[in-house]
Every structure is written in structure tokens, then in C-alpha cells.
Design a protein around this motif. Structure first.
Motif, PDB file in Angstrom:
ATOM      1  N   GLY A 180      -9.418   1.807   8.208  1.00 40.55           N
ATOM      2  CA  GLY A 180      -8.596   3.191   7.947  1.00 40.55           C
ATOM      3  C   GLY A 180      -7.423   3.245   9.102  1.00 40.55           C
ATOM      4  O   GLY A 180      -7.273   4.291   9.805  1.00 40.55           O
ATOM      5  N   ASP A 229      -2.947   3.993  10.317  1.00 38.08           N
ATOM      6  CA  ASP A 229      -2.509   4.267   9.059  1.00 38.08           C
ATOM      7  C   ASP A 229      -1.198   5.130   9.314  1.00 38.08           C
ATOM      8  O   ASP A 229      -0.343   5.542   8.267  1.00 38.08           O
ATOM      9  CB  ASP A 229      -3.473   4.872   8.102  1.00 38.08           C
ATOM     10  N   TRP A 281       0.685  -1.102   0.206  1.00 43.78           N
ATOM     11  CA  TRP A 281      -0.142  -0.037  -0.046  1.00 43.78           C
ATOM     12  C   TRP A 281       0.757   1.197   0.122  1.00 43.78           C
ATOM     13  O   TRP A 281       0.764   2.118  -0.970  1.00 43.78           O
ATOM     14  CB  TRP A 281      -1.056   0.037   1.207  1.00 43.78           C
ATOM     15  N   CYS A 299      -9.066  -4.141  10.027  1.00 42.77           N
ATOM     16  CA  CYS A 299      -8.430  -2.777   9.521  1.00 42.77           C
ATOM     17  C   CYS A 299      -9.736  -1.687   9.562  1.00 42.77           C
ATOM     18  O   CYS A 299     -10.762  -2.144   9.009  1.00 42.77           O
ATOM     19  CB  CYS A 299      -7.747  -2.873   8.130  1.00 42.77           C
ATOM     20  N   TRP A 347      -4.840  -4.099  11.804  1.00 43.97           N
ATOM     21  CA  TRP A 347      -3.794  -2.674  11.438  1.00 43.97           C
ATOM     22  C   TRP A 347      -4.116  -1.604  12.826  1.00 43.97           C
ATOM     23  O   TRP A 347      -5.156  -1.159  12.590  1.00 43.97           O
ATOM     24  CB  TRP A 347      -4.302  -2.257  10.053  1.00 43.97           C
ATOM     25  N   ASN A 392     -13.671   1.608   5.559  1.00 39.78           N
ATOM     26  CA  ASN A 392     -13.160   3.159   5.287  1.00 39.78           C
ATOM     27  C   ASN A 392     -14.183   4.275   5.399  1.00 39.78           C
ATOM     28  O   ASN A 392     -13.777   5.158   5.003  1.00 39.78           O
ATOM     29  CB  ASN A 392     -12.291   3.060   4.375  1.00 39.78           C
ATOM     30  N   LYS A 399      -6.739  -9.006   4.569  1.00 38.68           N
ATOM     31  CA  LYS A 399      -6.889  -7.825   5.286  1.00 38.68           C
ATOM     32  C   LYS A 399      -8.099  -7.086   4.855  1.00 38.68           C
ATOM     33  O   LYS A 399      -8.567  -6.834   3.795  1.00 38.68           O
ATOM     34  CB  LYS A 399      -5.673  -6.823   4.936  1.00 38.68           C
ATOM     35  N   TRP A 401      -6.132  -7.735   0.044  1.00 40.30           N
ATOM     36  CA  TRP A 401      -7.132  -6.762   0.658  1.00 40.30           C
ATOM     37  C   TRP A 401      -8.565  -6.748   0.247  1.00 40.30           C
ATOM     38  O   TRP A 401      -8.601  -6.957  -0.893  1.00 40.30           O
ATOM     39  CB  TRP A 401      -6.381  -5.363   0.601  1.00 40.30           C
TER      40      TRP A 401
HETATM   41  C1  GLA Z   1      -7.027   2.167   4.524  1.00 32.89           C
HETATM   42  C2  GLA Z   1      -6.195   1.134   5.354  1.00 32.89           C
HETATM   43  C3  GLA Z   1      -4.649   1.162   4.279  1.00 32.89           C
HETATM   44  C4  GLA Z   1      -5.126   0.864   3.140  1.00 32.89           C
HETATM   45  C5  GLA Z   1      -6.143   1.677   2.501  1.00 32.89           C
HETATM   46  C6  GLA Z   1      -6.360   1.177   1.141  1.00 32.89           C
HETATM   47  O1  GLA Z   1      -6.975   3.338   4.752  1.00 32.89           O
HETATM   48  O2  GLA Z   1      -5.908   1.331   6.602  1.00 32.89           O
HETATM   49  O3  GLA Z   1      -4.018   0.419   5.207  1.00 32.89           O
HETATM   50  O4  GLA Z   1      -5.124  -0.732   3.082  1.00 32.89           O
HETATM   51  O5  GLA Z   1      -7.072   1.882   3.124  1.00 32.89           O
HETATM   52  O6  GLA Z   1      -7.519   1.873   0.295  1.00 32.89           O
END
Ligand code: GLA
Length: 739
Positions: free
Chosen positions: A528, A548, A336, A526, A545, A480, A476, A411
Motif C-alpha cells: 500500500g 501511494d 495504476w 510495496c 514503492w 495490502n 512489483k 504487479w
Molecule cells: C497498492 C499499491 C498501489 C497499487 C495498488 C493496486 O495500493 O501501493 O501502487 O499497486 O495497490 O491494487
């Protein structure tokens, strides 16, 4: 026997290894909360003070006794409309708008083992003994019941709670609140410790004196959120890492939640935690019930560290599931931060090739591999591999990566849809939008109606095709944006509270289906980054996760806050490129690795682009991680500095449970010329023992390390012949072995 009922004084005491939790059938059948703390063997209700308190009203059946008031008694599950004016746990509206219930004890039973909650995450036991206490409360005026369940796991020092509201009346009722639990303490000066933040800045440690007011923390976002975390601590005024009383409350739920902590007029402190009541308007037809999510409780008489250890073990062993929960996770590389969505198959293979070369064990293909997904304006919802972009099928890409000796993962963001997608064009009614209004938009995407089984099943089937094709080892699962526009096309009932709850249940169902079909899959949550980092999610994915924000220095603070309620093996943490894309800070590769080892450990950059010298470091870092992972992930974790206050250095350590070895991690945050001596005080070592620094051969007394500390390491800079201060952002790992 962990549940002890004393029929004489009508107390029910729940005993764990070190704690007791007590409730009692009090005056007029009210279930009162009398105690939570170190073991007791008495009826603690002697502490209840019965006085005529002006403006604290009395139940009618108290007759002339003006000392009985739900407003002043410590209540186990306080009820709105009963004359308790503090924050209450349950509030029920009748069809004519009346809010009046008055719940009294109706009976209890004890069942061997720990209850589970169908469709919801819950603590489970494998080898531990457990008992379940079920207490029924009944409304004085109707056939509405509250069924409280308690899971007692003595060995873990954990008590879980949940509540079910059962409508046995002939009427439709509306739940305005149905909290998971309440802690009502009669005395003490308590602070609320909560973990607040924002996207890319999650879970900062916050501590507020409760005093005589209500403090409300929570999320109205439909997810547990970046902004507050559904883990809080009630701590006595002087409680610190190694001493003092504190109670941890961890909600196993990934939707909107709240914790209301308030001090009352007479010295009591109450904390009510559960689903966010502000958005809650849950209709219950005759015969229906509502199940509140589970709340896990633990008490420590010895400060935050001990409390964290309890929650770390609980989450690692009794909430996380699946084959990966106790295994070393593969060191992964995620594309990413290296490419965002600008890649093709060759680019991914080139990142993978170099990573494999340097010892990385798994390649994860992030956002951008499906539909017309080349930026975040299009494609979400179309889980069809973009073979043109990849130059091959997903199966072929995976095969090529496996041929390099690596595992392969992808992902997904299954809860979302872009308006510019085939899915939206075909099924606009699957996206939550309120007819006649514009939807609230975030990251250009809308939320799919996960309260609908057909929507969940459709998305699942599409994604499963891809997972089958590439035989994914890892997924993952991202999310978002916050929820808004709660509206479903398939029902007349548009209750926001009900839809939000059912949405979360739909997400859980999706994840359960995934785990059922792919039992060996390693699953990372995850949102964001760490916007849905909660104990509920960890029931489905053993890692999340963390943020970010991959800047090592910011991450120290984020991981510090997260560590209070969650084990470090659940925190997704990667080494990324410098300058950091967000902070523009440059930290040494070594420092980034030391910080990422306080988590799952992996990489998130193109390793082709680092210097030759750094390329030599990567395999060493991976070897270090493999060498220490058992200690890192299974050792007891100690926060050695308060990163919210100490801006000189951050330090943490992991100690093997038997004290035989420890790893001290130090990062210099700030320095000055000819700087004064600094010492890092260790913790958790075997008192009286001697330890050797594996690298230098220096011998230390454990007692000295835990009282004076270890001197801040110095460094020999290239081209010099003298020892210098540790410089800004230098990091050290010191492996200590008991002699
Ligand atoms: C989110 C995740 C990131 C990445 C992006 C992809 O922000 O936290 O790690 O995967 O989306 O769009």
C-alpha cells in the motif's frame, strides 16, 4: 583486528574506523555495556557507579554487597526476572508459568568474516573486512542459553547484532520477548527520533525527549507498517544535521517490531529493539532455538547527515543484492494511477506506445491482469492471466511492448486472497481465519498462511508460470493489509508470535525463491505504498514503492523522512497526473520530475493525456535523469532544509564523493508578493574550492555557498520581461561543477 579482548579487565571492545563499542564481564559475570561512541582505548566501566540504590534489588550471590544491581547496571542483553525493572530484552516463561532467568557470561569467541542468518535478511560483506564476535550467556538456573552475535565491519562504521535463544532444557518454554539488541547508555540527554505516519503519509520525522519515562514506538500490525518505521535514532539533545552525537538502529525485519527507549532513575538511557514483544509468545521445545532478526547499529559524532551516509552505503552495498543494486534502473511507466483496474490490452499498449515515444524504458502492468480482478472484491489468489481482458496472452502483450523498445514488468500480491476467488473456493483453509469467528477483513481480502511451505510453493509456482511466459524484467510485489486472525490449519500450536514470525519467514522464502529463479529480475517491494519499507525487505528488493501518495509536495516530506535511514535509490518515486488524485493539488510537471528524481524516477499516468508542451518536457526529464543518475544515486545526500519546520522552501542536494560536482534541488513551497530574499545553504562541497553553475556560468566560492548559501532562483514568466519571485511549487535543479 576489530575485536579486542582484554583478559585483565575482561572488556571486549569492538572497533570500527571511527567508533568503539564496549562490553565487559562485570560483577558476578553479568555482561554489562560500557560504551558506544568515538574511539576509546580504555576500560570505560570506570563510569559505572556502584551504590546501594533503594529498591534496586541485588542478586542473591552478591551477598552483603548491596551496590550490585541489574536494575542500575548498563546491561548488554537485560533479562526479565533478574531484578532489572527497566525494559528488558529477553523474557522467558517456564511450563508452570514462572518467569525467572538470570543470564551470566559463559564465554566468547571471535570468528573471521560476518555471520549470516539462514532464512533471514542480514548485512553481508563482499570486499570489506569483517569479524564476528559470539558471546554466550547462560541462565544461572537452567540450560537455557542466549547466543549473542556481533558483526563488526570497520570500514563501514557499522556493528550488527542479533541474539539466539537456545532451549537446552528438558522442558517446553515460552519466549515472551527476544529482542535483537539493546543500547544502554550511562549518561547523556537523549531524544528518540522516529519516523511515524499513516497510509499515504509515511515516515514523518518525529523527535521526542526521552527524559525519565519509557517511549514505545513500533508496529503490532504483523508488518513493519506505515505507522512507525523500524529505523530509529537516539540523538543527544543538541544534535542536528551537521553536529552532535547520534546512534542509528535499523532492524532488518519486515514484521511487527518495537523499540522501547527509556530513561532510568539514575541518568541512564536504554533502548531495546526487536520483534514486538506484546504479540510474542514463542514456544520452544527441548532442543529448539529462536533466532532474532538482525539489528544494524551506527554511531555518528557529527550529526544526522553523517549517520544517514553510513546507512545509505550500508543498505546500498551490503544489504541490497543482485545485479540491479548498483545499476541505473530503467525509467518506468506504471499504469495504476492512469487506469486502476479499468483497462484492456489496447489501453495498456496505448499508454506504452506514448511512453516509448517519449523515451520511457519499461512498462509495468499493475493490479487487474489476472483472474476476475476488475475491482478489489475478487480475483486475488488466481494468478491466471485474464486473456479476455488483455485481448491476448501475457507473453503476446510483453512481446508487443518489447517491440516498442521497452522492458516489461508486472504487479503481484502473492500473500493475499479474496474470498471471491477460485483459490479460496478450493483451499479455504489456506486463508488465515480463526474457526468459529469472523475474520477481520481489509480491502476485502484475507491473508494466506505463509507460515506453510506448501502455500508459499503453490502461489510461487502459479506466479512463476506467468513470469516465464512474459519473461518479466521487473516485478512489483505488493501487500495490502495488516495481519490478523493468526491461525494455521496445520498445527495445534496457534501461538500468534510464532505464526507472525513464520509468516515473515515465509514471505522471505517466497522472495528468495523468486531471486534464485530469476536472478536478473528487478524487484520492487510495496505495501500500500511504503507500509513495508524496511532494511529487511531491501535485502530482497533494491527498491520499494515509497508511498501511494504521489503528490509532489507531500512526497517531499515523505522522502525527507525516509532519507534519514534509507538511500534515495531505494525509494520508488514517480511523476503522476495533476490535479493529484488524493490531494487535488496541481504542481508543475517539472516539479514532479525533480521530486521523483529524489528516488528511482518513473511515471505513473497516461502520457497521451498531457499537453503537447508537456510532452516535449518528458524526454528532457528522462535525459536529465540519465545525465545525473550517478550523482543522484551514488552521490552523498544532504538535506538542506528541515521540511517539518521550513514551509517556505524544501531543498536537498547530492554531492559526488570526490566533491567534483553537485546537484542542488529546490522546491518553493510558499511565497508572497515582493518576497524577502531567501538563501539555500549548501553542504558537502570541497572547502576552499570554486564552483560554477553549469547553466548560468555563475561562479561561487564553496565556502560562501556553505555559509551564506545560494540565492533562491528567480524566474522569467512567459510574456514578461522581468524577473519574478519563484512561485509556489516552482522547482529548480542547479548543477555545480568544481572549477
Ligand atoms: C497498492 C499499491 C498501489 C497499487 C495498488 C493496486 O495500493 O501501493 O501502487 O499497486 O495497490 O491494487
Amino acid at each position: 583486528m576489530s575485536v579486542i579482548y582484554n583478559p585483565t579487565d575482561q572488556t571486549i571492545t569492538l572497533n570500527t574506523k571511527n567508533t568503539s563499542y564496549q562490553m565487559k564481564v562485570g560483577p558476578l559475570g553479568y555482561l554489562v555495556h560500557t560504551y558506544y561512541g568515538p574511539h576509546i582505548d580504555t576500560d570505560a566501566s570506570y563510569c559505572m557507579v556502584f551504590r546501594d540504590r533503594g529498591f534496586s534489588p541485588n542478586p542473591y550471590d552478591a551477598k552483603l554487597d548491596r551496590t550490585i544491581s541489574p536494575d542500575t547496571m548498563p546491561m548488554e542483553y537485560p533479562c526479565d526476572g533478574s531484578g532489572d525493572y527497566r525494559a528488558t530484552a529477553v523474557s522467558i516463561k517456564r511450563p508452570n508459568g514462572v518467569v525467572k532467568c538470570d543470564f551470566r557470561y559463559d564465554g566468547h569467541s571471535v570468528v573471521p568474516g560476518k555471520y549470516s542468518l539462514p532464512g533471514l535478511p542480514a548485512v553481508y560483506v563482499e570486499n570489506e573486512e569483517a569479524e564476528t564476535l559470539v558471546v554466550t550467556l547462560k541462565d544461572k538456573y537452567s540450560d537455557i542459553e542466549v547466543i549473542l552475535q556481533y558483526g563488526i565491519i570497520p570500514e563501514l562504521d557499522v556493528i550488527t547484532r542479533t541474539a539466539k535463544i537456545q532451549n537446552n532444557t528438558e522442558e517446553n518454554i515460552i519466549l515472551n520477548n527476544a529482542a535483537s539488541g539493546c543500547i544502554d547508555m550511562m549518561s547523556g540527554e537523549w531524544d528518540l527520533v522516529h519516523f511515524y505516519g499513516r497510509h499515504a503519509g509515511e515516515r514523518a520525522f518525529g523527535r521526542t525527549e526521552i527524559g525519565q519515562r519509557e517511549i514505545l514506538v513500533g508496529s503490532r500490525r504483523g508488518t513493519s507498517s506505515h505507522h512507525e518505521n523500524p529505523f530509529v535514532i537516539l540523538a543527544e539533545r543538541d544534535t542536528a544535521e551537521m553536529h552532535g552525537a547520534c546512534i542509528g538502529m535499523s532492524l532488518l525485519y519486515s514484521g511487527a517490531f518495537s523499540c522501547n527507549a527509556g530513561g532510568d532513575a539514575f541518568g541512564g538511557v536504554r533502548a531495546v529493539m526487536g520483534i514486538q514483544p506484546e504479540h510474542f509468545d514463542y514456544p520452544l521445545a527441548p532442543g529448539e532455538s529462536f533466532q532474532a532478526p538482525e539489528l544494524a547499529l551506527a554511531y555518528s559524532a557529527d550529526g544526522f547527515t553523517k549517520l544517514s551516509h553510513i546507512f545509505h552505503k550500508l543498505i546500498a552495498n551490503n544489504i541490497c543484492r543482485g545485479p540491479w543494486k548498483n545499476k541505473r534502473r530503467p525509467v518506468l511507466i506504471n499504469n495504476w494511477e492512469a487506469t486502476q483496474m479499468n483497462f484492456d490490452g489496447e489501453k495498456i499498449l496505448s499508454i506504452a506506445r506514448k511512453a516509448a515515444d517519449l523515451g520511457v524504458e519499461m512498462m509495468v502492468l499493475d493490479d487487474g491482469w489476472f483472474g476476475a480482478r476488475n475491482d478489489d472484491y475478487a480475483g486475488l489468489g488466481d494468478w491466471v492471466v485474464n486473456t479476455e481482458k488483455l485481448g491476448c496472452t501475457m507473453g503476446e502483450l510483453a512481446d508487443q511492448i518489447r517491440a516498442m523498445g521497452m522492458k516489461f514488468g508486472i504487479w503481484i500480491e502473492p500473500e493475499m486472497v479474496n474470498e471471491d476467488s477460485d483459490l479460496f473456493r478450493e483451499h479455504p483453509e489456506w486463508a488465515m481465519r480463526v474457526p468459529g469467528t469472523d475474520p477481520v477483513i481489509a480491502r476485502n481480502q484475507l491473508v494466506l498462511d505463509y507460515s506453510r511451505k506448501d502455500v508459499v510453493d503453490y502461489v510461487f509456482d502459479q506466479i512463476a508460470k506467468v513470469l516465464d511466459e512474459c519473461k518479466a524484467d521487473y516485478v512489483k510485489m505488493d501487500m495490502n493489509r495488516p495481519l490478523s486472525d493468526m491461525y494455521t490449519a496445520v498445527s495445534d500450536c496457534q501461538s500468534r508470535g510464532k505464526l507472525q514470525y513464520e509468516y515473515v519467514l515465509g514471505v522471505y522464502r517466497f522472495m528468495e525463491k523468486l531471486l534464485e529463479r530469476y536472478p536478473d529480475l528487478l524487484f520492487e517491494g510495496c505495501s500500500g505504498g511504503g507500509g513495508r519499507f524496511d532494511a529487511g525487505m531491501l535485502y530482497y528488493s533494491p527498491q520499494i514503492w515509497c508511498s501511494d501518495n504521489t503528490d509532489a509536495i507531500d512526497r517531499i516530506r515523505i522522502q525527507y523522512g525516509t532519507s534519514f535511514g534509507y538511500p534515495i535509490r531505494t525509494m520508488g518515486a514517480h511523476v503522476s497526473a495533476v490535479p493529484n488524485y488524493d490531494t487535488w493539488r496541481k504542481t508543475p510537471l517539472h516539479t514532479r520530475a525533480v521530486v521523483a528524481m529524489e528516488g528511482t524516477f518513473g511515471y505513473e499516468l497516461d502520457l497521451n493525456l498531457i499537453s503537447d508542451e508537456e510532452k516535449k518536457e518528458v524526454p528532457e526529464q528522462i535525459e536529465t535523469f540519465k545525465k545525473y543518475w550517478n550523482l543522484l544515486h551514488n552521490g552523498l545526500y544532504y538535506r538542506l532544509t528541515d521540511v517539518m519546520k521550513n514551509h517556505q522552501e524544501a531543498a536537498w542536494m547530492m554531492v559526488a564523493e570526490d566533491g567534483s560536482e553537485a546537484l542542488v534541488n529546490i522546491v518553493k513551497l510558499n511565497t508572497t508578493g515582493n518576497c524577502p530574499n531567501r538563501y539555500i545553504r549548501c553542504a558537502g562541497l570541497t572547502p576552499g574550492a570554486t564552483y560554477i553553475n553549469e547553466a548560468t556560468g555563475d561562479i561561487y566560492s564553496a565556502n560562501a555557498l556553505m555559509t551564506i548559501g545560494i540565492p533562491m532562483p528567480r524566474v522569467m514568466r512567459p510574456g514578461t520581461f522581468w524577473w519574478s519571485n519563484a512561485g509556489e511549487y516552482d522547482a529548480f535543479q542547479i548543477h555545480l561543477c568544481r572549477v
